[in-house]
Design a protein around this motif. Structure first.
Motif, PDB file in Angstrom:
ATOM      1  N   TYR A  64       0.835  -1.196   0.000  1.00 52.99           N
ATOM      2  CA  TYR A  64       0.000   0.000   0.000  1.00 52.99           C
ATOM      3  C   TYR A  64       0.876   1.255   0.000  1.00 52.99           C
ATOM      4  CZ  TYR A  64      -4.023  -2.905   1.342  1.00 52.99           C
ATOM      5  OH  TYR A  64      -5.014  -3.838   1.375  1.00 52.99           O
ATOM      6  N   LEU A  65       0.371   2.295  -0.639  1.00 56.65           N
ATOM      7  CA  LEU A  65       1.099   3.563  -0.693  1.00 56.65           C
ATOM      8  C   LEU A  65       0.237   4.647  -0.068  1.00 56.65           C
ATOM      9  CD1 LEU A  65       3.627   5.067  -1.676  1.00 56.65           C
ATOM     10  CD2 LEU A  65       2.414   5.501  -3.833  1.00 56.65           C
ATOM     11  N   LEU A  66       0.662   5.139   1.096  1.00 56.45           N
ATOM     12  CA  LEU A  66      -0.079   6.198   1.789  1.00 56.45           C
ATOM     13  C   LEU A  66       0.502   7.563   1.429  1.00 56.45           C
ATOM     14  CD1 LEU A  66      -0.491   4.464   5.277  1.00 56.45           C
ATOM     15  CD2 LEU A  66      -1.991   4.363   3.266  1.00 56.45           C
ATOM     16  N   PHE A  67      -0.110   8.600   1.979  1.00 50.31           N
ATOM     17  CA  PHE A  67       0.236   9.973   1.597  1.00 50.31           C
ATOM     18  C   PHE A  67       1.730  10.251   1.729  1.00 50.31           C
ATOM     19  CE2 PHE A  67       0.958  14.406   2.914  1.00 50.31           C
ATOM     20  CZ  PHE A  67       0.504  15.065   1.775  1.00 50.31           C
ATOM     21  N   HIS A  68       2.321   9.893   2.842  1.00 48.92           N
ATOM     22  CA  HIS A  68       3.725  10.244   3.064  1.00 48.92           C
ATOM     23  C   HIS A  68       4.648   9.516   2.092  1.00 48.92           C
ATOM     24  CE1 HIS A  68       2.900  12.788   6.488  1.00 48.92           C
ATOM     25  NE2 HIS A  68       2.149  11.838   7.013  1.00 48.92           N
ATOM     26  N   GLY A  69       4.194   8.381   1.569  1.00 49.79           N
ATOM     27  CA  GLY A  69       4.987   7.673   0.586  1.00 49.79           C
ATOM     28  C   GLY A  69       5.004   8.325  -0.783  1.00 49.79           C
ATOM     29  N   VAL A  95       0.077  20.042  -2.560  1.00 51.24           N
ATOM     30  CA  VAL A  95       0.082  19.078  -3.659  1.00 51.24           C
ATOM     31  C   VAL A  95      -0.512  17.758  -3.165  1.00 51.24           C
ATOM     32  CG1 VAL A  95       1.468  17.878  -5.390  1.00 51.24           C
ATOM     33  CG2 VAL A  95       2.201  20.126  -4.570  1.00 51.24           C
ATOM     34  N   LEU A  96      -1.314  17.113  -4.018  1.00 51.68           N
ATOM     35  CA  LEU A  96      -1.899  15.824  -3.685  1.00 51.68           C
ATOM     36  C   LEU A  96      -1.881  14.933  -4.919  1.00 51.68           C
ATOM     37  CD1 LEU A  96      -3.411  14.165  -1.451  1.00 51.68           C
ATOM     38  CD2 LEU A  96      -5.540  14.990  -2.493  1.00 51.68           C
ATOM     39  N   ALA A  97      -1.328  13.728  -4.791  1.00 51.21           N
ATOM     40  CA  ALA A  97      -1.342  12.772  -5.892  1.00 51.21           C
ATOM     41  C   ALA A  97      -2.760  12.285  -6.143  1.00 51.21           C
ATOM     42  CB  ALA A  97      -0.430  11.589  -5.567  1.00 51.21           C
ATOM     43  N   LEU A  98      -3.104  12.102  -7.423  1.00 48.22           N
ATOM     44  CA  LEU A  98      -4.445  11.667  -7.801  1.00 48.22           C
ATOM     45  C   LEU A  98      -4.379  10.516  -8.801  1.00 48.22           C
ATOM     46  CD1 LEU A  98      -6.128  15.135  -8.482  1.00 48.22           C
ATOM     47  CD2 LEU A  98      -6.421  13.708  -6.440  1.00 48.22           C
ATOM     48  N   VAL A  99      -5.458   9.756  -8.854  1.00 43.54           N
ATOM     49  CA  VAL A  99      -5.598   8.710  -9.865  1.00 43.54           C
ATOM     50  C   VAL A  99      -6.191   9.380 -11.112  1.00 43.54           C
ATOM     51  CG1 VAL A  99      -6.545   6.429 -10.374  1.00 43.54           C
ATOM     52  CG2 VAL A  99      -5.971   7.048  -8.018  1.00 43.54           C
ATOM     53  N   GLY A 100      -5.384  10.209 -11.788  1.00 41.90           N
ATOM     54  CA  GLY A 100      -5.872  11.018 -12.894  1.00 41.90           C
ATOM     55  C   GLY A 100      -6.600  12.243 -12.376  1.00 41.90           C
ATOM     56  N   ILE A 267     -11.814   6.731   0.539  1.00 44.92           N
ATOM     57  CA  ILE A 267     -12.225   5.973  -0.645  1.00 44.92           C
ATOM     58  C   ILE A 267     -11.161   4.994  -1.109  1.00 44.92           C
ATOM     59  CG2 ILE A 267     -12.819   6.206  -3.099  1.00 44.92           C
ATOM     60  CD1 ILE A 267     -14.180   8.858  -2.355  1.00 44.92           C
ATOM     61  N   ASP A 268      -9.887   5.407  -1.098  1.00 45.68           N
ATOM     62  CA  ASP A 268      -8.854   4.531  -1.647  1.00 45.68           C
ATOM     63  C   ASP A 268      -7.473   4.894  -1.106  1.00 45.68           C
ATOM     64  OD1 ASP A 268      -7.901   6.798  -2.984  1.00 45.68           O
ATOM     65  OD2 ASP A 268      -8.821   6.262  -4.897  1.00 45.68           O
ATOM     66  N   PHE A 269      -6.500   4.057  -1.434  1.00 42.78           N
ATOM     67  CA  PHE A 269      -5.103   4.404  -1.257  1.00 42.78           C
ATOM     68  C   PHE A 269      -4.627   5.040  -2.568  1.00 42.78           C
ATOM     69  CE2 PHE A 269      -5.575   0.702   1.646  1.00 42.78           C
ATOM     70  CZ  PHE A 269      -5.265   1.346   2.831  1.00 42.78           C
ATOM     71  N   ASN A 270      -3.342   5.275  -2.658  1.00 39.87           N
ATOM     72  CA  ASN A 270      -2.788   5.769  -3.911  1.00 39.87           C
ATOM     73  C   ASN A 270      -2.532   4.606  -4.859  1.00 39.87           C
ATOM     74  OD1 ASN A 270      -2.249   8.770  -3.368  1.00 39.87           O
ATOM     75  ND2 ASN A 270      -1.371   7.769  -1.565  1.00 39.87           N
ATOM     76  N   GLN A 271      -2.242   4.945  -6.116  1.00 40.14           N
ATOM     77  CA  GLN A 271      -1.931   3.903  -7.082  1.00 40.14           C
ATOM     78  C   GLN A 271      -0.553   3.298  -6.783  1.00 40.14           C
ATOM     79  OE1 GLN A 271      -1.649   7.263  -7.329  1.00 40.14           O
ATOM     80  NE2 GLN A 271      -1.929   7.703  -9.500  1.00 40.14           N
ATOM     81  N   TYR A 272      -0.185   2.313  -7.562  1.00 35.64           N
ATOM     82  CA  TYR A 272       1.083   1.606  -7.395  1.00 35.64           C
ATOM     83  C   TYR A 272       2.268   2.575  -7.446  1.00 35.64           C
ATOM     84  CZ  TYR A 272       5.024  -1.363  -8.805  1.00 35.64           C
ATOM     85  OH  TYR A 272       6.252  -1.965  -8.902  1.00 35.64           O
ATOM     86  N   ARG A 273       3.198   2.393  -6.517  1.00 35.53           N
ATOM     87  CA  ARG A 273       4.352   3.287  -6.408  1.00 35.53           C
ATOM     88  C   ARG A 273       5.160   3.350  -7.718  1.00 35.53           C
ATOM     89  NH1 ARG A 273       7.332   5.099  -1.926  1.00 35.53           N
ATOM     90  NH2 ARG A 273       6.294   3.596  -0.551  1.00 35.53           N
ATOM     91  N   GLY A 274       5.223   2.229  -8.432  1.00 34.96           N
ATOM     92  CA  GLY A 274       5.971   2.225  -9.686  1.00 34.96           C
ATOM     93  C   GLY A 274       5.410   3.199 -10.706  1.00 34.96           C
TER      94      GLY A 274
END
Length: 387
Positions: A64-69, A95-100, A267-274
């Motif tokens: 799993y990839l959480l915010f700090h990752g 800044v916040l990572a998004l799934v698109g 709702i979800d975690f982040n997408q795959y770290r790769g």
């Protein structure tokens, strides 16, 4: 079985209808030239693929990839914005990572709207903007975009009663589907308007690099450098041809970022770290692929528009993005859906009916330039026979 009333506005889907029409034409033996979806046919750059591939062999990326990752990704995104737009950005709070970017536009209304609140949306506009408002049980006030106004909304036309109940405004320039670019002066007007009326200003910015002229597109944050009311969404789908990887980010007001992060966490975690490693490589590596893609779409635009003019269909030259927005000829001027369905059935050429983008989109169709020039010419020739 009973379902939530919020699903009712989502039942009518022009694009699902078009998908069925394409399937029917394919079953009938038609050779499909699909100009209906803005999914790039160009491949992701090799150095981005390599970064993702290397990650696959690293077991530490498999969990799993959480915010700090996502810190390295957020830092790269902030640096990209600083270098491109000259805007100071704090990667920890802004800044916040998004799934698109679609995740952002669909989920932000859950953080901003209470049931019954209004969102001010562009009409025509990207369909997911409306979907997010409906899922938040909000109301939509469509801001009509007219050719004579340069396809920019006129804020003074919004009724005061609607403004009193409004909480957010969603803009998106370069605009899908009209391809129009908004100048910095327009964004400055929009920021002032939203500050005056206590509105969140949302800017969906997928075509940040897709200017087909000489002047680059402004970010809304250049009009609101203090990020007083604004949040902007960027996706890797267009500039970096990573649509299927589903990666983007939000950047802007720290309170809005925090609120969207709360919704996202539920709702979800982040997408795959790769995938994020690939996105970091895209932002920090060789940028020549972005300009090459823009040049390809510029060439396609020129060929396609020229061919339309040759068959007597006069359309304006698109300023940006990867589409052509065309007013329909008679007798189809008030029936874009029927035009699109009949066209694909008769010729195999699939387009997006303007009505699918909102009431003010009726009378138009959108062509996505996602094929080689020779195929685009063939599509226009088929259209000529149909007309």
């Amino acid at each position: 079985m009973q379902f939530a009333k919020r699903l009712e506005p989502l039942q009518a889907n022009v694009f699902a209808d078009m998908d069925r029409a394409k399937s029917k034409a394919l079953s009938a033996g038609q050779d499909i030239i699909d100009l209906s979806l803005g999914s790039s046919d160009l491949p992701t750059e090799p150095h981005v693929i390599q970064a993702i591939e290397q990650s696959l062999h690293d077991p530490s990326t498999h969990g799993y990839l959480l915010f700090h990752g996502t810190r390295a990704f957020r830092q790269a995104a902030a640096r990209w914005y600083i270098d491109k737009f000259g805007i100071a950005v704090d990667p920890e709070t802004e800044v916040l990572a998004l799934v698109g970017s679609q995740e952002g536009t669909a989920h932000l209304p859950l953080a901003v709207l209470n049931p019954g609140d209004f969102a001010l949306l562009l009409d025509p506009g990207y369909p997911s903007h409306a979907g997010g408002v409906y899922l938040a049980s909000g109301q939509i006030y469509p801001m009509p975009l007219r050719a004579e106004k340069g396809f920019l909304p006129v804020f003074e036309e919004i009724p005061s009663a609607v403004l009193a109940q409004s909480r957010m405004m969603v803009l998106s320039y370069p605009h899908n589907p009209t391809t129009v670019i908004a100048p910095l002066s327009f964004f400055q007007e929009a920021v002032q308007f939203c500050q005056t009326h206590d509105l969140v200003l949302v800017h969906d910015f997928p075509y940040a690099d897709f200017y087909l002229g000489s002047d680059p597109m402004p970010s809304v944050l250049q009009a609101d450098p203090e990020k007083s009311v604004s949040i902007e969404f960027f996706t890797f789908s267009k500039s970096y041809k990573m649509g299927g990887f589903r990666v983007g980010y939000a950047i802007g007001n720290a309170d809005l970022i925090r609120a969207l992060r709360q919704v996202k966490a539920a709702i979800d975690f982040n997408q795959y770290r790769g995938i994020l490693n690939g996105a970091i490589t895209a932002l920090t590596g060789d940028q020549s692929g972005v300009q090459k893609a823009v040049e390809i779409y510029r060439q396609r635009r020129d060929v396609f528009v020229d061919r339309l003019h040759q068959i007597g269909w006069k359309v304006p030259m698109p300023e940006a993005a990867m589409y052509v927005w065309a007013r329909l000829p008679e007798p189809w001027v008030k029936d874009s859906i029927n035009f699109a369905v009949k066209l694909v059935e008769a010729t195999g050429v699939a387009v997006s009916p303007g009505a699918g983008f909102g009431k003010s989109g009726e009378g138009y169709v959108r062509f996505a330039l996602v094929h080689e020039p020779e195929r685009l010419v063939e599509a226009v020739d088929r259209i000529a026979k149909f007309l």
